[in-house]
Design an enzyme around this catalytic site. Structure first.
Site, PDB file in Angstrom:
ATOM      1  N   ASP A  19      -1.036   0.052   5.763  1.00 50.05           N
ATOM      2  CA  ASP A  19      -1.156   0.606   7.312  1.00 50.05           C
ATOM      3  C   ASP A  19      -2.644  -0.338   7.939  1.00 50.05           C
ATOM      4  OD1 ASP A  19      -1.911   2.422   5.691  1.00 50.05           O
ATOM      5  OD2 ASP A  19      -2.958   3.402   6.939  1.00 50.05           O
ATOM      6  N   ASP A  73       0.670  -0.841   0.234  1.00 48.23           N
ATOM      7  CA  ASP A  73      -0.051   0.356   0.235  1.00 48.23           C
ATOM      8  C   ASP A  73       0.855   1.280   0.116  1.00 48.23           C
ATOM      9  OD1 ASP A  73      -2.288   1.326   0.617  1.00 48.23           O
ATOM     10  OD2 ASP A  73      -1.501   1.851   2.878  1.00 48.23           O
ATOM     11  N   ASP A  89      -0.423   5.106   0.009  1.00 43.87           N
ATOM     12  CA  ASP A  89      -0.663   6.263   1.488  1.00 43.87           C
ATOM     13  C   ASP A  89      -0.812   5.667   3.144  1.00 43.87           C
ATOM     14  OD1 ASP A  89      -1.249   9.156   0.326  1.00 43.87           O
ATOM     15  OD2 ASP A  89      -2.969   7.019  -0.837  1.00 43.87           O
TER      16      ASP A  89
END
Length: 336
Positions: free
Chosen positions: A207, A10, A12
């Protein structure tokens, strides 16, 4: 990383916040790239893969544009499977999303009067009432609806901002409909990334429990949660089965070493143990230097085991001694 043939990362909140790289991310990913395939898989549909790749190169990463897979590409692919070439699609999002619609042989439009047969919705910082109104008219007329992602928030260097999911919620409320989702946690985006590199045992890294980790479950892949973005230790302890990661690390630097000790199920906990005491989780043990990040994630892994071993929710976390209380405080957990 033994046993994995691809890393699906991922962006961001995992590699960067806003324009800046998270500490250790670039160096770690460059080292991992020497050992296995690294793909960058983002739910953010606001930029094209070439623009994302350019940003990553500016941060110091080595990659090809094909190493980037976006939810805009996944959304376009979902629509291409359902529609006929040349069909009109109303785009709620950036020109990068409109370009992905063109690339699959569909025609992007911006007004309901063009009679689109579908609406595609992706993040844009410029989304306003007028385009949402056009989309609502199309949806109420019966157009298909694909959301590139439904993340309610978007992390950047200033904090959490409204994500595409918040804009999707506007149309959900106005039209009393649910979109088909292309990005994480739905399978299409990650499956597209897996198919592109031919991975057999990918590791999904992110995250967010509700997108990255849930998405890994959707495609049957193992996952690593890093605590550099949206999800918190408290959220991790309360995570339902479909949002529980295989591994836990403070940040991407955990990939520098053997992942096995970071496995929540049977990894190392640095001398920490945790147990249930009624509705409380109790952390105990030595743990060494409580100011060390690795030590706090080891303690969190121990707490996860205790929390997940029961179907009953816990309402507090407490330490069996001063060192444990200090770690609990560092993790931002509620004590009692």
């Amino acid at each position: 990383m033994r046993g994995h043939d691809a890393l699906l990362v991922d962006l961001d909140g995992t590699v960067y916040r806003g324009p800046a790289a998270i500490d250790g991310a670039v160096e770690t990913l460059e080292a991992v790239r020497a050992r296995l395939t690294v793909s960058y898989v983002t739910n953010n549909a606001s930029r094209g893969p070439d623009e994302v790749a350019d940003h990553l190169r500016e941060l110091g990463l080595t990659l090809d544009t094909d190493d980037v897979v976006t939810s805009a590409q996944a959304g376009a692919a979902v629509l291409a499977e359902r529609l006929s070439p040349g069909d009109k699609v109303l785009v709620v999002g950036t020109e990068a999303l409109a370009e992905e619609i063109r690339l699959v042989g569909l025609e992007p439009v911006r007004a309901e009067e063009d009679e689109p047969v579908a609406v595609v919705q992706g993040h844009s910082p410029d989304t306003g009432w007028r385009i949402l109104a056009e989309a609502a008219l199309a949806l109420n007329r019966g157009a298909a609806w694909v959301a590139c992602n439904v993340d309610p928030t978007l992390p950047n260097e200033r904090g959490l901002l409204p994500g595409n999911g918040s804009m999707v919620a506007v149309l959900r409320t106005a039209c009393a409909r649910e979109p088909d989702v292309a990005g994480k946690p739905a399978a299409p985006l990650l499956q597209q990334a897996i198919d592109r590199v031919g991975a057999q045992r990918p590791l999904v890294v992110g995250d967010r429990l509700d997108t990255d980790i849930a998405g890994a479950h959707a495609v049957g892949a193992e996952s690593l949660l890093v605590l550099t973005g949206v999800s918190t230790p408290a959220g991790l302890l309360a995570a339902p089965a479909g949002q529980r990661p295989t591994y836990l690390g403070a940040d991407l630097r955990v990939l520098d070493d053997d992942l096995a000790p970071t496995a929540i199920g049977d990894g190392e906990t640095g001398g920490w143990t945790a147990r249930r005491d009624g509705a409380a989780l109790v952390l105990e043990g030595s743990g060494g230097d409580t100011g060390d990040t690795g030590d706090t994630t080891a303690a969190l892994r121990a707490l996860c085991r205790a929390a997940w071993a029961s179907s009953e929710p816990h309402d507090t976390v407490r330490g069996g001694d001063e060192a444990a209380e200090k770690v609990i405080s560092t993790l931002g957990l509620t004590t009692g």
